[in-house]
Enzyme design. Sequence first.
Site, PDB file in Angstrom:
ATOM      1  CG  HIS A 191      -1.926  -1.044   1.318  1.00 36.08           C
ATOM      2  ND1 HIS A 191      -2.816  -1.314   0.315  1.00 36.08           N
ATOM      3  CD2 HIS A 191      -2.181  -1.958   2.305  1.00 36.08           C
ATOM      4  CE1 HIS A 191      -3.587  -2.341   0.675  1.00 36.08           C
ATOM      5  NE2 HIS A 191      -3.216  -2.752   1.872  1.00 36.08           N
TER       6      HIS A 191
HETATM    7  O1  V1P Z   1      -9.821   0.401   7.619  1.00 35.18           O
HETATM    8  C1  V1P Z   1      -8.809   1.030   7.898  1.00 35.18           C
HETATM    9  C2  V1P Z   1      -8.797   2.516   8.204  1.00 35.18           C
HETATM   10  C3  V1P Z   1     -10.085   3.111   8.593  1.00 35.18           C
HETATM   11  N1  V1P Z   1      -9.992   4.077   7.495  1.00 35.18           N
HETATM   12  C4  V1P Z   1      -9.987   5.440   7.832  1.00 35.18           C
HETATM   13  C5  V1P Z   1      -8.725   3.474   7.080  1.00 35.18           C
HETATM   14  N2  V1P Z   1      -7.622   0.454   7.961  1.00 35.18           N
HETATM   15  C6  V1P Z   1      -7.380  -0.957   7.859  1.00 35.18           C
HETATM   16  C7  V1P Z   1      -6.028  -1.176   7.199  1.00 35.18           C
HETATM   17  C8  V1P Z   1      -5.772  -2.561   6.701  1.00 35.18           C
HETATM   18  C9  V1P Z   1      -4.363  -2.688   6.134  1.00 35.18           C
HETATM   19  C10 V1P Z   1      -4.034  -4.000   5.467  1.00 35.18           C
HETATM   20  C11 V1P Z   1      -2.580  -4.093   5.064  1.00 35.18           C
HETATM   21  C12 V1P Z   1      -2.206  -5.240   4.145  1.00 35.18           C
HETATM   22  O2  V1P Z   1      -2.890  -5.181   2.918  1.00 35.18           O
HETATM   23  C13 V1P Z   1      -0.704  -5.207   3.781  1.00 35.18           C
HETATM   24  C14 V1P Z   1       0.277  -5.355   4.881  1.00 35.18           C
HETATM   25  O3  V1P Z   1      -2.533  -6.477   4.712  1.00 35.18           O
HETATM   26  C15 V1P Z   1      -7.420  -1.513   9.249  1.00 35.18           C
HETATM   27  C16 V1P Z   1      -8.177  -2.555   9.735  1.00 35.18           C
HETATM   28  C17 V1P Z   1      -9.146  -3.373   9.005  1.00 35.18           C
HETATM   29  N3  V1P Z   1      -9.841  -4.236   9.699  1.00 35.18           N
HETATM   30  O4  V1P Z   1      -9.249  -3.284   7.816  1.00 35.18           O
HETATM   31  N4  V1P Z   1      -6.720  -1.041  10.282  1.00 35.18           N
HETATM   32  C18 V1P Z   1      -7.010  -1.788  11.365  1.00 35.18           C
HETATM   33  N5  V1P Z   1      -7.903  -2.726  11.034  1.00 35.18           N
HETATM   34  C19 V1P Z   1      -6.460  -1.589  12.696  1.00 35.18           C
HETATM   35  C20 V1P Z   1      -7.003  -2.274  13.783  1.00 35.18           C
HETATM   36  C21 V1P Z   1      -6.457  -2.079  15.043  1.00 35.18           C
HETATM   37  C22 V1P Z   1      -5.394  -1.216  15.236  1.00 35.18           C
HETATM   38  C23 V1P Z   1      -4.866  -0.537  14.157  1.00 35.18           C
HETATM   39  C24 V1P Z   1      -5.397  -0.715  12.885  1.00 35.18           C
HETATM   40 ZN    ZN Z   2      -3.771  -7.327   3.428  1.00 34.50          ZN
END
Ligand code: V1P
Ligand code: ZN
Length: 393
Positions: free
Chosen positions: A146
Amino acid sequence: EYGIVRPKGYNVTFHTNPEMEKHHFGQTHPMKPWRLTLSKSLIMSYGMPYAMNNYIARTATYEELNDYHSQDYLDYLGTVLPEPVPRDVDGGTNEMRFNLGGSDCPLFEGLYDYCSMSAGGSLDAARKVCNKESDIAISWGGGLHHAKKMEASGFCYINDIVLAILQLLRCYPRVLYIDIDVHHGDGVEEAFYSTDRVMTCSFHKYDPVSFFPGTGALDDNGPKNEYNPGAHHAINVPLNDGITDEQYGWLFENVIGSIVERFRPSAIALQCGADSLAGDRLGRFNLQVQGHGQCVAFCKKLGLPMILFGGGGYTPRNVARAWTWETAIALGVDKKINPVIPQHTPWREHFRQEELLPTLEQILGDPKPNKNPQKRILEIVQHVQEQLRFVQH
Ligand code: V1P
Ligand code: ZN
Ligand code: CA
């Protein structure tokens, strides 16, 4: 030693940096660099290091990172501390500008080192493949798809894949990038939007409203204008919750088979994000280790030089299972690998609560209802084949 023989004249190189694994994103953050330790110790417990060339990855230099990332972004990344810089220095604007310091991309101790080690492993992998010293080079610490030129995103700060592909382009005319992480490989797609020397293809859960990053629709195929040679060179396979090994495998082989026929890549970069496995903390699919690994096996059979990258994967034991299995596939172990695991491996500690023997064959996760109708799967293959007609033979 453990029934794994090194095939003559076929080299697998394995690139890791144990220092990288010591970094922490924070207590509640899903990205756990120690999953790399878990994976490596499982790989070791099967004796696989005897069958490949193992390298401690060096850290990428500033100049190497600057091959893609902008100087002001790198300078900021290199100076930030876990404690945000005092407000009177930049008023917090740089953090906002570079998307740093939020919950997805926190600032932590040693962040710059962590990033340069991840990139170093993938760059070493690319150089070995370029020199023909490696047929398959593995960088499980990379795959951070990303990250943008001047912005962190979704747990990714430095796009090691883009940097590695830029290296591959020095010695191979065309590179095919494939992404089986459950998330859209937006950073890599964007980096190569305007070239016809890289085709990108991501398989992912797609929901523009509620699933990160919200991009990667079926008809997102790169900016279309007559001056852009990269038009039609981005392929996206948007999926819904609960896809099974059978459907995914069928789609993968049809889509990738058609791409290879038309685009004729000279090298492959495969991001093996393990969050597409069933039971992942962030994922939504029903893939098993076998189905995930089948994608690696299919790519290997194409007989092209290849880099395997890591990526997402938030249920560490399953990440270790998948990447161990895929290391075995790279090594050409097509039968079940010896499931007798030495008693003393640190890896055992993390599996001791399980009732069953910790074999790689275990079924992962509670199955999610499959929301991918067969009709849609066919539609996807049809759309991809239509797109490929625009690609110069
Ligand atoms: O959904 C989001 C945030 C909310 N929006 C404003 C953006 N972020 C996700 C990011 C997922 C990243 C995936 C990375 C990869 O593709 C490559 C290494 O795997 C997110 C999520 C989710 N459930 O999608 N962030 C978190 N969960 C999160 C949870 C706890 C603490 C910090 C981040
Ligand atoms: Zn992923
Ligand atoms: Ca993907």
